[in-house]
Write a protein that holds these residues in place. Structure first.
Motif, PDB file in Angstrom:
ATOM      1  N   ALA A 243     -11.973   3.588  -1.796  1.00 40.65           N
ATOM      2  CA  ALA A 243     -10.559   3.624  -2.188  1.00 40.65           C
ATOM      3  C   ALA A 243     -10.308   4.577  -3.349  1.00 40.65           C
ATOM      4  CB  ALA A 243     -10.091   2.217  -2.555  1.00 40.65           C
TER       5      ALA A 243
ATOM      6  N   PRO B 167       0.808  -1.234   0.000  1.00 40.52           N
ATOM      7  CA  PRO B 167       0.000   0.000   0.000  1.00 40.52           C
ATOM      8  C   PRO B 167       0.835   1.276   0.000  1.00 40.52           C
ATOM      9  CG  PRO B 167      -0.879  -1.584   1.558  1.00 40.52           C
ATOM     10  CD  PRO B 167       0.444  -2.121   1.110  1.00 40.52           C
TER      11      PRO B 167
ATOM     12  N   CYS C 296     -16.904   3.009  -4.258  1.00 41.65           N
ATOM     13  CA  CYS C 296     -15.770   2.424  -3.528  1.00 41.65           C
ATOM     14  C   CYS C 296     -14.945   3.539  -2.875  1.00 41.65           C
ATOM     15  CB  CYS C 296     -14.900   1.614  -4.480  1.00 41.65           C
ATOM     16  SG  CYS C 296     -13.446   0.892  -3.686  1.00 41.65           S
TER      17      CYS C 296
ATOM     18  N   SER D 157      -9.012  -1.857  -3.086  1.00 43.26           N
ATOM     19  CA  SER D 157      -9.338  -1.612  -1.672  1.00 43.26           C
ATOM     20  C   SER D 157      -8.101  -1.805  -0.808  1.00 43.26           C
ATOM     21  CB  SER D 157     -10.455  -2.550  -1.218  1.00 43.26           C
ATOM     22  OG  SER D 157     -11.667  -2.222  -1.868  1.00 43.26           O
TER      23      SER D 157
ATOM     24  N   HIS E 137      -5.633   0.287  -0.794  1.00 47.62           N
ATOM     25  CA  HIS E 137      -4.491   0.943  -1.438  1.00 47.62           C
ATOM     26  C   HIS E 137      -4.833   2.412  -1.704  1.00 47.62           C
ATOM     27  CE1 HIS E 137      -2.071  -2.688  -2.072  1.00 47.62           C
ATOM     28  NE2 HIS E 137      -3.240  -3.302  -2.217  1.00 47.62           N
ATOM     29  N   ARG E 138      -3.806   3.189  -1.996  1.00 51.33           N
ATOM     30  CA  ARG E 138      -3.988   4.620  -2.229  1.00 51.33           C
ATOM     31  C   ARG E 138      -3.464   4.965  -3.629  1.00 51.33           C
ATOM     32  NH1 ARG E 138      -2.023   4.155   2.876  1.00 51.33           N
ATOM     33  NH2 ARG E 138       0.092   4.796   2.255  1.00 51.33           N
TER      34      ARG E 138
END
Length: 675
Positions: free
Chosen positions: A616, A563, A614, A589, A591-592
């Protein structure tokens, strides 16, 4: 051998009804003539009057009722109407036979007397002795023609007997005409009882399409001389045996070039034991060079230097011919050579290895080189300077690959191509452990027998610091292992590893730091198998072009990617199996991501609606939804999503949006939209 086809089977072979109708029309119009056996005794050939020219067509039967054919017409149809016409003619005339029996060998005294004629063409005595032999062996007309033409050639035109001899000659020529009928590509004239042929372009064809009567003319000793309008390379190899039965070959009207001259000198040598050929003439400017090739001596320094890069026929020469070229000093200065005939073999490799050439590129494609030839090449004095070596479709096997890699002086080699050489794990392991190729950038090992362990050794080798691309397509490596093998290769600035599909490109953003990885054409199993790979922890940008992504594969990737490192995802052209929105949620999901490209992923309105919910997505700065069938509803979902407020650039090309939809989006997001 009679024709194995029926009218019904031929009709089934026709590419269309129009061709079949045209073929029958040709037969009705009598366009087909000179239907006769071919020289190899396996088929039939004929002349066929087409729309604008006279074409030569040949058919020959092969196993299981199939046939090969050849026609020099320009038609793109297969088979053409001329071929169909000949097949129909044969079906209608089953009594026609292709002669498969071998010709009887000429008697020793016949051969001896004939060679005496050809050896001394200006002397009438051997001709008259040969005429006596013909008289004694039931060929009176041929014998009389020799005597009449010899006598007429000696007399001046004003001699009272000249006109009488001319009449006798005309009558005798009519009597022997059947023995000297020739196809359109040949011209012929009788000189002192023998035939001088004029061979136009394409005259000497493969024996499977050459009329048997052409071969009969040579076997019966009629042909004293053949004059060629074209270069030697235009003469098919099948015709060489016939040409050895002539007395003289005349190529003096056309310059030949080195490759043609050396092949002519060695394949059709004048005065060779057991052959009738007494003389070979070449263009006057080629004579000194031809003499050097004939005798195996150094060529004169006045001869124009050859440009081998433009001479494709060098590729087909034999080791013996290459040796003669080298001995003549005609390959000096050459830096690139290509050979692609199986007859080259280990002997050819040994010849080229023993030379003092300054080669930088050598290509041996299908050249029959094995382990012994590879060992000779590797030990050559010029090998350390070689930049490109391609030994492909050759029986190198493991021993040959190991021979190339055997420790010796390091080489400048940048490209090593060993596709289809029967290499297995042992050979590749030897290559991986060799320090001989520090400059190697590309290794092509397609279509071999390399398994996963040896592939891992190669990709992990410390001895290829400059390596940029490895080709492993067509090897028995499990698909689910391909991507992982590429990702876990030794650190390099940039590396492409191709398994056909997938192709994996791995680029380091900085040495020892994060990677950009591009995977094209992977299946879901190979992606799911990455779950336990530590290599993904260093991936900052991941592209999965034209791959298949399932929920399980997306979850495996998400768990393996770090991540705090992964920032970009490109799924262009991917197939999102099952429920696309769920696949995407599972992937991103936790993660950035800063950039997400979903071009051509097949997203429809329901998928976009769910996916835009979502959380994310809140980190995404660039979002590409181009070429998806999401429609106005999908656009509404993007506009309504609370998680896309931070997007700085939307790419929405090829969405078939109305002007009203575009205006609404631009009003909401201003200049951040790119249509």
């Amino acid at each position: 051998m009679s024709a194995p086809w029926t009218a019904a089977s031929i009709e089934a072979l026709a590419p269309d009804n129009k061709s079949l109708t045209a073929a029958r029309e040709l037969l009705r119009a009598g366009a087909l003539s000179q239907v006769e056996p071919t020289a190899d005794g396996r088929g039939w050939c004929a002349a066929c009057h087409g729309t604008s020219d006279l074409y030569r067509v040949a058919v020959r039967s092969v196993e299981y009722g199939r046939f090969d054919y050849e026609c020099d017409c320009p038609s793109y149809k297969s088979p053409c109407k001329h071929t169909l016409a000949l097949l129909l003619h044969l079906a209608d005339n089953p009594e026609l036979q292709a002669r498969a029996e071998p010709r009887e060998r000429a008697a020793a005294d016949f051969e001896g007397l004939l060679r005496a004629v050809f050896a001394d063409p200006d002397d009438d005595t051997p001709r008259l002795v040969f005429a006596d032999y013909l008289d004694e062996n039931d060929q009176p007309h041929r014998a009389a023609l020799i005597r009449v033409q010899c006598e007429r050639a000696r007399l001046p035109e004003t001699d009272p007997r000249a006109s009488e001899l001319a009449e006798a000659e005309k009558e005798l020529l009519d009597r022997v005409a059947d023995a000297a009928r020739l196809p359109k590509a040949f011209g012929a004239e009788f000189r002192r009882g023998f035939v001088r042929l004029r061979a136009g372009p394409g005259a000497f064809r493969p024996s499977g399409s050459q009329p048997a009567r052409v071969a009969d003319l040579f076997h019966a000793g009629w042909v004293e001389s053949v004059w060629f309008h074209d270069t030697f390379q235009a003469v098919h190899a099948d015709a060489h045996e016939l040409l050895r039965r002539a007395g003289e070959l005349d190529f003096s009207s056309t310059r030949q070039g080195d490759a043609n001259l050396v092949r002519l000198a060695m394949e059709l040598p004048a005065g060779a034991e057991g052959h009738r050929l007494a003389r070979v003439r070449v263009h006057p400017k080629d004579e000194p060079l031809f003499r050097a090739y004939t005798t195996g001596t150094v060529a004169p320094t006045t001869a124009t230097r050859p440009d081998w890069n433009d001479d494709w026929w060098l590729r087909a020469i034999t080791p013996e011919q290459l040796e003669r070229l080298l001995r003549a000093g005609r390959v000096e200065g050459v830096t690139e050579l290509t050979f692609n005939r199986p007859t080259f073999g280990d002997r050819g490799a040994e010849v080229i290895a023993a030379s003092d050439l300054a080669l930088t590129e050598l290509e041996l494609n299908g050249a029959g080189v094995g382990p012994a030839g590879a060992a000779a090449l590797a030990a050559a004095g010029w090998f350390p300077r070689l930049l490109t070596l391609a030994v492909t479709q050759c029986p190198l096997q493991d021993d040959g690959v190991a021979a190339l890699a055997r420790p010796s002086a390091s080489c400048a080699l940048r490209s090593l191509q060993l596709s289809g050489v029967g290499a297995g794990d042992a050979g590749v392991s030897a290559l991986a452990a060799s320090d001989r190729f520090p400059a190697l950038e590309t290794i092509d090992l397609e279509r071999n027998e390399i398994a996963e362990i040896a592939a891992a050794e190669l990709l992990g080798s410390e001895y290829f610091p400059a390596l940029r691309r490895v080709e492993l397509d067509g090897n028995p490596i499990r698909p689910e292992r391909c991507v992982r093998l590429a990702l876990e290769a030794r650190d390099r600035p940039a590396l492409d590893v191709s398994f056909g599909n997938p192709l994996v490109t791995r680029t380091a953003t900085e040495p020892g730091n994060a990677y950009q990885v591009h995977i094209r054409g992977s299946d879901a199993a190979a992606l799911a198998a990455l779950a336990g790979s530590s290599a993904l922890r260093r991936v900052a940008a991941l592209a999965l072009e034209e791959s298949v992504l399932t929920t399980d594969a997306a979850g495996a990737l998400a768990s393996a990617l770090a991540p705090d490192v992964w920032r970009s995802a490109d799924l262009t052209g991917c197939t999102l199996a099952e429920k696309p929105a769920v696949v995407l949620e599972r992937l991103i999901s936790g993660h950035r991501l800063a950039a997400l490209d979903l071009t051509r992923t097949g997203l429809r309105y329901p998928d976009v609606y769910r996916f835009t919910l979502c959380p994310a997505l809140a980190s995404v700065k660039v979002l590409d939804l181009s070429a998806n069938p999401m429609g106005t509803g999908g656009l509404e979902a993007v506009l309504a999503s609370p998680h896309l407020r931070g997007v700085e650039r939307f790419v929405l090309k090829e969405l078939n949006l109305s002007q009203r939809d575009r205006a609404r989006f631009e009003k909401e997001f201003g200049g951040r939209a790119e249509f």
